[in-house]
Design an enzyme around this catalytic site. Structure first.
Site, short mmCIF file in Angstrom:
data_model
loop_
_atom_site.label_atom_id
_atom_site.label_comp_id
_atom_site.label_asym_id
_atom_site.label_seq_id
_atom_site.Cartn_x
_atom_site.Cartn_y
_atom_site.Cartn_z
CB CYS A 187 -0.96 0.04 1.26
SG CYS A 187 -2.12 -1.34 1.20
CG ASP A 249 -5.57 0.04 -5.88
OD1 ASP A 249 -6.32 1.04 -5.38
OD2 ASP A 249 -4.79 -0.44 -5.44
CG HIS A 282 -5.25 -0.68 -2.07
ND1 HIS A 282 -4.13 -0.30 -2.81
CD2 HIS A 282 -4.98 -0.43 -0.99
CE1 HIS A 282 -3.14 0.41 -2.07
NE2 HIS A 282 -3.93 0.35 -0.91
#
Length: 312
Positions: A187, A249, A282
């Site tokens: 991330c 994402d 994500h």
């Protein structure tokens, strides 16, 4: 057992708040999964320490910050010898059980893995229950600070101090093979992977898990700092970096990933490229969160290990 650090100021802590003695050291570390990430799911993976040496430690920053020490975690095989190194860069939640577990997973594969808490100068991100409290801590971790903290980790790895290992465990020769250093991040931590591989000579290879690639809009989270981004260094990247990204994402558009892949291919400097995993969101590798995709994670983890095996 590690304890939750107390955040001593409403706006977050200052470095002086962490000038702790050895007895209070455990207060720097949060035991458990990051509170603001929500309740951990039942599928969260726990890797044991059998055959490993694993410990919360602190590392001196490069600049003079008084008595401030960077909280960190190290895991490695519990046997003499020099091991290839993986630096693990966290999400915005900082140093918590998920990141420690990833270090142990790499240690089980024969690596010495080290994770830093880049946000600890302002507080303990893992111990905060509200994401709005976490954001200022993350925004305060500037690009120069993050790169310098990685440099501090590299310096410590080359000459580890105060690790408290059992006598003779490393044969008096240290434990890190500094000719074989890789970096991986998740991330928020994916972006420093690209930048470290492009700017730090000690880094030989990287694996970036869904990190931001391009400068965000000024009104977006983390968009205010004037700093370089992975797209800015794509044409000059000399070290091999593998990107593992999600096809759904919401924060990193597929178009952004394609632009980065095109730039890397056009540069023809390394085998660096990005793989986009199907049917993923994500944080698809974060097994403690609802976004976890076990099938994609299995594929991506194998790709990650293969990459480091090839280039370290």
């Amino acid at each position: 057992m590690d304890t939750i650090v107390n955040i001593t100021r409403p706006e977050g802590s200052e470095p002086a708040d962490f000038h702790l003695n050895r007895r209070a050291l455990s207060g720097l570390f949060f035991a458990g999964y990051a509170l603001s990430a929500g309740t951990a799911t039942a599928q969260a993976i726990t890797t044991d320490t059998d055959g490993l040496f694993a410990k919360n430690i602190t590392i001196a920053p490069l600049s003079d910050e008084g008595a401030y020490q960077i909280p960190a975690y190290v895991a490695m095989p519990a046997k003499p010898g020099r091991h290839p190194v993986i630096i693990v860069v966290s999400e915005i939640f900082g140093l918590h059980d998920y990141i420690r577990d990833i270090c142990r997973r790499f240690a089980k594969q024969g690596y010495a893995a080290l994770a830093l808490d880049f946000f600890a100068r302002k507080g303990n991100a893992a111990a905060l229950s509200n994401i709005d409290q976490v954001r200022p801590l993350v925004e305060a971790a500037t690009y120069p600070q993050v790169m310098n903290d990685i440099k501090a980790a590299l310096k410590w790895l080359a000459n580890p101090t105060d690790i408290g290992q059992p006598h003779g465990m490393f044969g008096g020769k240290g434990f890190a093979d500094m000719a074989r250093v890789g970096i991986t991040g998740y991330c928020w931590g994916g972006t420093p992977v690209w930048m470290a591989a492009a700017t730090l000579p000690e880094i030989k290879a990287g694996v970036a898990w869904y990190g931001r690639l391009e400068r965000p809009a000024r009104d977006q989270f983390l968009g205010a700092e004037d700093r370089p981004w992975p797209m800015d260094i794509a044409a000059t990247l000399e070290k091999p970096v593998l990107g593992l990204y999600a096809d759904h994402d919401q924060g990193i558009p597929v178009a952004s990933v394609q632009r980065m892949n095109d730039a890397l291919a056009a540069a023809k400097k390394t085998p660096s490229h990005i793989i986009v995993l199907d049917n993923t969101q994500h944080a698809f590798f974060a097994d403690y969160r609802p976004s976890y995709n076990p099938d994609a994670s299995k594929i991506a983890w194998a790709d990650c290990l293969d990459w480091f095996k090839k280039y370290l």
